[in-house]
Design an enzyme around this catalytic site. Structure first.
Site, mmCIF file in Angstrom:
data_model
loop_
_atom_site.group_PDB
_atom_site.id
_atom_site.type_symbol
_atom_site.label_atom_id
_atom_site.label_comp_id
_atom_site.label_asym_id
_atom_site.label_seq_id
_atom_site.Cartn_x
_atom_site.Cartn_y
_atom_site.Cartn_z
ATOM 1 N N LYS A 1 111.142 -20.245 7.291
ATOM 2 C CA LYS A 1 112.378 -19.542 7.652
ATOM 3 C C LYS A 1 112.094 -18.556 8.784
ATOM 4 C CE LYS A 1 114.055 -20.198 2.962
ATOM 5 N NZ LYS A 1 114.189 -19.659 1.613
ATOM 6 N N GLN B 1 113.320 -14.358 -1.906
ATOM 7 C CA GLN B 1 112.786 -15.682 -2.210
ATOM 8 C C GLN B 1 112.570 -15.846 -3.723
ATOM 9 O OE1 GLN B 1 112.276 -18.201 0.128
ATOM 10 N NE2 GLN B 1 111.890 -19.484 -1.658
ATOM 11 N N ASP C 1 122.206 -16.214 1.605
ATOM 12 C CA ASP C 1 121.746 -17.233 0.660
ATOM 13 C C ASP C 1 122.847 -17.558 -0.358
ATOM 14 O OD1 ASP C 1 119.434 -18.632 0.813
ATOM 15 O OD2 ASP C 1 118.279 -17.401 -0.584
#
Ligand code: NAP
Length: 290
Positions: free
Chosen positions: A54, A98, A121
């Site tokens: 990312k 994450q 996200d």
């Protein structure tokens, strides 16, 4: 093999080139550089790989990328403080934490804390709820990538029978909500481990999406002739090879179109994270989405 291969890697290259141009234009016209912050707790090797991917993708698109690495024994309170600081940080437009977090940390309060205008996200339950009531803000990245693959291949979902195998909050559930939005208009069935006669359910599909995390689950006898098959699954064989949930060779003989693993949905997931971060940067400054 008769199926058309839906090449997610090639599509991701095209979409990222467009995002890179948009980022350059945003900088030139408005002096704005989109910024993404990724928070990684501990040293899970797979998570390190994902965060690294990312980071590189962000930098290649001309965005600011900040990686925040926290020790394995970080407390819930300290993690939440880091997220709160990022919420207040003007340079940052998108925040991701994450997953999975170490066992002693609870992801839900952390996700609930992420500012709604930075929730790239789309894992804050409020963001998921907005989608569920048909008024979405951000689309979560993997299902968003699936939509882009279908759109690019000109596979119309309006009125189509879509069967999704998997009901997770990360993939199956948001994808079903996206596909039933007005304008997408699919008729969606969400199958899971308690579904009776999965093969018969799958055979109804014009578009079959496998997101179960079970290698080789979808076989040729479960696919209607000419159907589109999207393989979200990522599984490692004993030899370390990456394979999907779909028996690719067999299914490609009956499907009309199919995504490979690797090189299908995976590259589009990171791409849609960039897209969401770009959109967040625009919306936060009162500019229209692109
Ligand atoms: P998850 O949270 O484990 O959910 C799996 C879902 O599949 C569950 O709803 C489960 O049913 C269902 N399922 C499992 N085995 C099944 C079976 N044999 N028959 C029918 N349903 C079954 O997984 P996830 O996070 O959604 O991820 C799914 C897969 O996608 C994984 O392989 C993951 O690595 C991959 N993935 C890929 C990307 C990408 O970028 N390519 C991104 C995210 C995820 P129950 O609810 O009944 O347990």
């Amino acid at each position: 093999m008769s199926a058309r291969i839906l090449d997610g890697k090639e599509l991701a290259t095209r979409v990222r080139a467009r995002i890179t141009d948009d980022v350059a234009r945003l900088r030139a016209e408005h002096d704005v550089v989109p910024g993404l912050a990724a928070v990684l707790v501990g040293s899970d090797p797979a998570s390190q790989v994902y965060v690294g991917m990312k980071h590189r993708a962000c930098e290649a698109a001309g965005m600011v990328s900040r990686q925040i690495e926290l020790a394995e024994d970080t407390s819930q309170e300290d993690l939440e403080r880091v997220v709160s600081e990022l919420n207040d940080d003007e340079e940052i437009d998108g925040i991701l934490v994450q997953l999975p977090l170490p066992d002693h940390l609870d992801p839900q309060p952390v996700q609930e804390l992420i500012s709604l205008d930075k929730d790239v996200d789309a894992l804050n339950p409020y963001t998921a709820g907005r989608l569920a009531v048909g008024d979405p803000t951000f689309f979560s990245c993997t299902p968003y990538g699936v939509l882009e693959i279908l759109a690019d291949a000109e596979i119309d979902t309006a009125g189509a029978e879509v069967v999704i195998v998997g009901r997770s909050n990360l993939v199956g559930r948001p994808l079903s909500n996206m596909l039933t939005l007005k304008g997408r208009d699919a008729t969606v069935t969400v199958a899971h481990s308690r579904t009776r006669d999965l093969a018969a359910v799958c055979r109804r599909a014009d578009v079959l999406v496998a997101a179960a995390g079970s290698a080789g689950l979808v076989t040729a006898d479960m696919v209607r002739e000419g159907a589109t098959v999207i393989d979200v699954g990522t599984n490692r064989t004993d030899e370390g090879k990456l394979i999907g949930d779909v028996d690719f060779d067999g299914v490609a003989e009956v499907a009309g179109a199919i995504t490979p693993v690797p090189g299908g949905v995976g590259p589009m997931t990171v791409t849609m994270l960039l897209q969401n971060t770009l959109e967040a940067a625009r919306v936060r400054r009162g500019l229209p989405r692109r």
